[in-house]
Design an enzyme around this catalytic site. Sequence first.
Site: not given
Ligand code: IMP
Length: 181
Positions: A102, A152
């Site tokens: 994300d 999602v």
């Molecule tokens: P980051 O922002 O790339 O560090 O993502 C961190 C974490 O946020 C991911 O490993 C997921 O656990 C959670 N996450 C990010 N986007 C979503 C989503 O759309 N649904 C559920 N969890 C999410």
Amino acid sequence: MQDDIQSILLGEAQIQSRLDELAAEIQQVYTGQDLTVVGVLTGSVMFVADLLKRLPIPLRLDNIGISSYRGGTRATDELVITKELRLDVRGREVLVIDDILDSGATLQRLRALLGSLGPRRVRCCVFLEKERSRPKPITADFVAFRIPDRFVVGYGLDYQERYRNLPYVAVLRPEIVAAGK
Ligand code: IMP
Ligand code: MG
């Protein structure tokens, strides 16, 4: 649980057939290497299980716990290690497997953390990558699906720790998220 779903983004059959392709890609890279897979808890559990069943190569499996979401749909800045690695990764080929790329903060932190443990090389594999801009250009080496920038659930991904057990990836009805249930 099904009543809370607005639409299905990736169906079960679509996911499973893409995993066949992705496993073949990964197998090609790691054949003849001594691989250590590091699954990122909890969101990657389904992906790790389904993917590893398709990898007929010698490997070791460990998990690391890292948490950034405190139950909602927005990330907090702070990342907490909730489970340490158990296996020694010094001199090893490491493949980190996470649920979703994300903001990229999690992968960036994990790359730095695992990199500091002296592996031969760290690559990253994510089930989903959101199509969005990122503060820093963080990429994964393997991606199962690229999806629009929407929140999602399912196939390991949660909203407030629910919906991980859905066998597909879905968008929740807005009133479910608005109610914060
Ligand atoms: P980051 O922002 O790339 O560090 O993502 C961190 C974490 O946020 C991911 O490993 C997921 O656990 C959670 N996450 C990010 N986007 C979503 C989503 O759309 N649904 C559920 N969890 C999410
Ligand atoms: Mg996660």
